[in-house]
Design a protein around this motif. Structure first.
Motif, short mmCIF file in Angstrom:
data_model
loop_
_atom_site.label_atom_id
_atom_site.label_comp_id
_atom_site.label_asym_id
_atom_site.label_seq_id
_atom_site.Cartn_x
_atom_site.Cartn_y
_atom_site.Cartn_z
N UNK A 131 77.20 47.59 14.87
CA UNK A 131 76.52 46.30 14.75
C UNK A 131 77.42 45.22 15.34
N UNK A 132 76.87 44.45 16.26
CA UNK A 132 77.60 43.38 16.93
C UNK A 132 76.89 42.06 16.68
N UNK A 133 77.67 41.03 16.45
CA UNK A 133 77.12 39.67 16.34
C UNK A 133 77.58 38.93 17.58
N UNK A 134 76.63 38.55 18.42
CA UNK A 134 76.95 37.88 19.67
C UNK A 134 77.24 36.41 19.41
N UNK A 135 78.15 35.86 20.22
CA UNK A 135 78.57 34.46 20.06
C UNK A 135 77.38 33.53 20.23
N UNK A 136 77.52 32.29 19.77
CA UNK A 136 76.38 31.38 19.86
C UNK A 136 75.91 31.16 21.30
N UNK A 137 74.61 31.31 21.48
CA UNK A 137 73.97 31.04 22.76
C UNK A 137 73.38 29.63 22.71
N UNK A 138 72.91 29.10 23.83
CA UNK A 138 72.19 27.82 23.77
C UNK A 138 70.95 27.99 22.87
N UNK A 139 70.65 26.95 22.12
CA UNK A 139 69.57 27.03 21.14
C UNK A 139 68.24 27.28 21.83
N UNK A 140 67.48 28.25 21.30
CA UNK A 140 66.17 28.60 21.86
C UNK A 140 65.09 28.14 20.89
N UNK A 141 63.83 28.48 21.22
CA UNK A 141 62.72 28.08 20.34
C UNK A 141 62.89 28.76 18.99
N UNK A 142 62.57 28.05 17.94
CA UNK A 142 62.77 28.57 16.59
C UNK A 142 64.20 28.34 16.12
N UNK A 143 64.97 27.54 16.86
CA UNK A 143 66.35 27.18 16.56
C UNK A 143 67.28 28.39 16.47
N UNK A 144 66.91 29.47 17.12
CA UNK A 144 67.77 30.66 17.11
C UNK A 144 68.87 30.49 18.15
N UNK A 145 70.10 30.84 17.77
CA UNK A 145 71.20 30.76 18.72
C UNK A 145 72.19 31.93 18.59
N UNK A 146 71.98 32.81 17.62
CA UNK A 146 72.82 34.00 17.46
C UNK A 146 71.99 35.24 17.75
N UNK A 147 72.66 36.32 18.12
CA UNK A 147 71.98 37.57 18.39
C UNK A 147 72.72 38.68 17.67
N UNK A 148 72.01 39.44 16.85
CA UNK A 148 72.58 40.59 16.15
C UNK A 148 72.06 41.84 16.84
N UNK A 149 72.98 42.67 17.31
CA UNK A 149 72.61 43.88 18.05
C UNK A 149 73.13 45.09 17.29
N UNK A 150 72.27 46.07 17.04
CA UNK A 150 72.65 47.32 16.39
C UNK A 150 72.34 48.47 17.35
N UNK A 151 73.31 49.40 17.49
CA UNK A 151 73.16 50.53 18.41
C UNK A 151 73.43 51.81 17.63
N UNK A 152 72.52 52.78 17.77
CA UNK A 152 72.71 54.09 17.16
C UNK A 152 73.62 54.93 18.06
N UNK A 153 74.62 55.60 17.47
CA UNK A 153 75.56 56.39 18.25
C UNK A 153 74.94 57.64 18.86
N UNK A 154 73.99 58.26 18.18
CA UNK A 154 73.43 59.54 18.64
C UNK A 154 72.41 59.34 19.76
N UNK A 155 71.43 58.48 19.52
CA UNK A 155 70.34 58.31 20.49
C UNK A 155 70.54 57.14 21.43
N UNK A 156 71.55 56.30 21.15
CA UNK A 156 71.80 55.07 21.92
C UNK A 156 70.63 54.09 21.78
#
Length: 173
Positions: A131-156
Motif C-alpha cells: 500500500x502506497x500513499x502518493x504525495x499531494x497532487x493538485x486539488x481535483x474535483x471533490x477536493x481530492x488531492x491524495x492517492x492511495x494505491x494498493x498492489x497485490x503481490x501475486x496477481x499484480x
C-alpha cells in the motif's frame, strides 16, 4: 619471496615450515641465479616479480605505448603471456585500472541495482498487498488531492482510491 628463495636454494626451513613448503610447490629456482620462477601449466616459466615491478608492469601493459585499456582479465592475460607472475595479479590489476581517469569517464553506465533484489513470493492470490500513499497532487474535483494505491503481490492487481485527506476512515475500503 626471500624466504622461498632461501628455501629453494639451500633447503633452509624456518619455523613456518608447512606454509613455506605449500607456497613453494609450484615455484622453482633454476641454476641458483636468484630469480624465482613459477611453473605454468602448458606455457613457459613465469618470472615472479615484487609489488613495485608489478605496478610498473600493469601500467605499462594497460596504458603504455601499445596500451590496450582493456579490463583486468585481459591485462592479466597479457602479463601472463609476457612471462610474469605474482600472487594477487587480478586484484592488483583491478585496483590499478580503477585509478585510470579516462576509463572512469568513458565507462558504460551500469543499469543493475546496487543491492540484490529480494523476491517477495506469495502462494495464492491476495494474501500480501503493498500500500502506497502518493504525495499531494493538485486539488481535483471533490477536493481530492491524495492517492492511495494498493498492489497485490501475486496477481499484480492494482487498486487506487483518490481521497481528500489521509485518515483511518478514508483508508478503510
Amino acid at each position: 619471496m626471500t624466504p622461498i628463495i632461501a628455501y629453494l636454494s639451500s633447503g633452509i626451513l624456518p619455523a613456518e615450515r608447512r606454509r613455506l613448503e605449500n607456497q613453494a610447490q609450484g615455484l622453482e629456482l633454476p641454476m641458483n641465479d636468484g630469480i624465482l620462477y613459477r611453473r605454468s601449466f602448458l606455457g613457459p616459466l613465469l618470472r615472479c616479480v615484487d609489488a613495485e615491478d608489478a605496478n610498473y608492469l600493469i601500467r605499462e601493459v594497460y596504458e603504455g605505448i601499445c596500451g590496450l585499456n582493456a579490463g583486468p582479465r585481459m591485462t592479466v592475460a597479457k602479463l601472463t603471456n609476457a612471462g610474469y607472475y605474482w600472487p594477487g595479479m587480478h586484484l592488483d590489476a583491478v585496483e590499478e585500472i580503477r585509478k585510470c581517469d579516462s576509463c572512469q569517464r568513458h565507462a558504460p553506465n551500469a543499469l543493475r541495482p546496487n543491492n540484490e533484489l529480494i523476491p517477495v513470493t506469495s502462494a495464492w492470490p491476495f494474501p500480501k498487498w503493498a500500500i502506497y500513499i502518493m504525495v499531494p497532487f493538485p486539488e481535483a474535483s471533490g477536493r481530492v488531492k491524495f492517492l492511495i494505491v494498493a498492489i497485490d503481490y501475486f496477481t499484480k492487481w492494482v487498486e487506487a482510491k483518490p481521497v481528500a485527506s489521509i485518515t483511518t476512515s478514508s483508508i478503510n475500503w
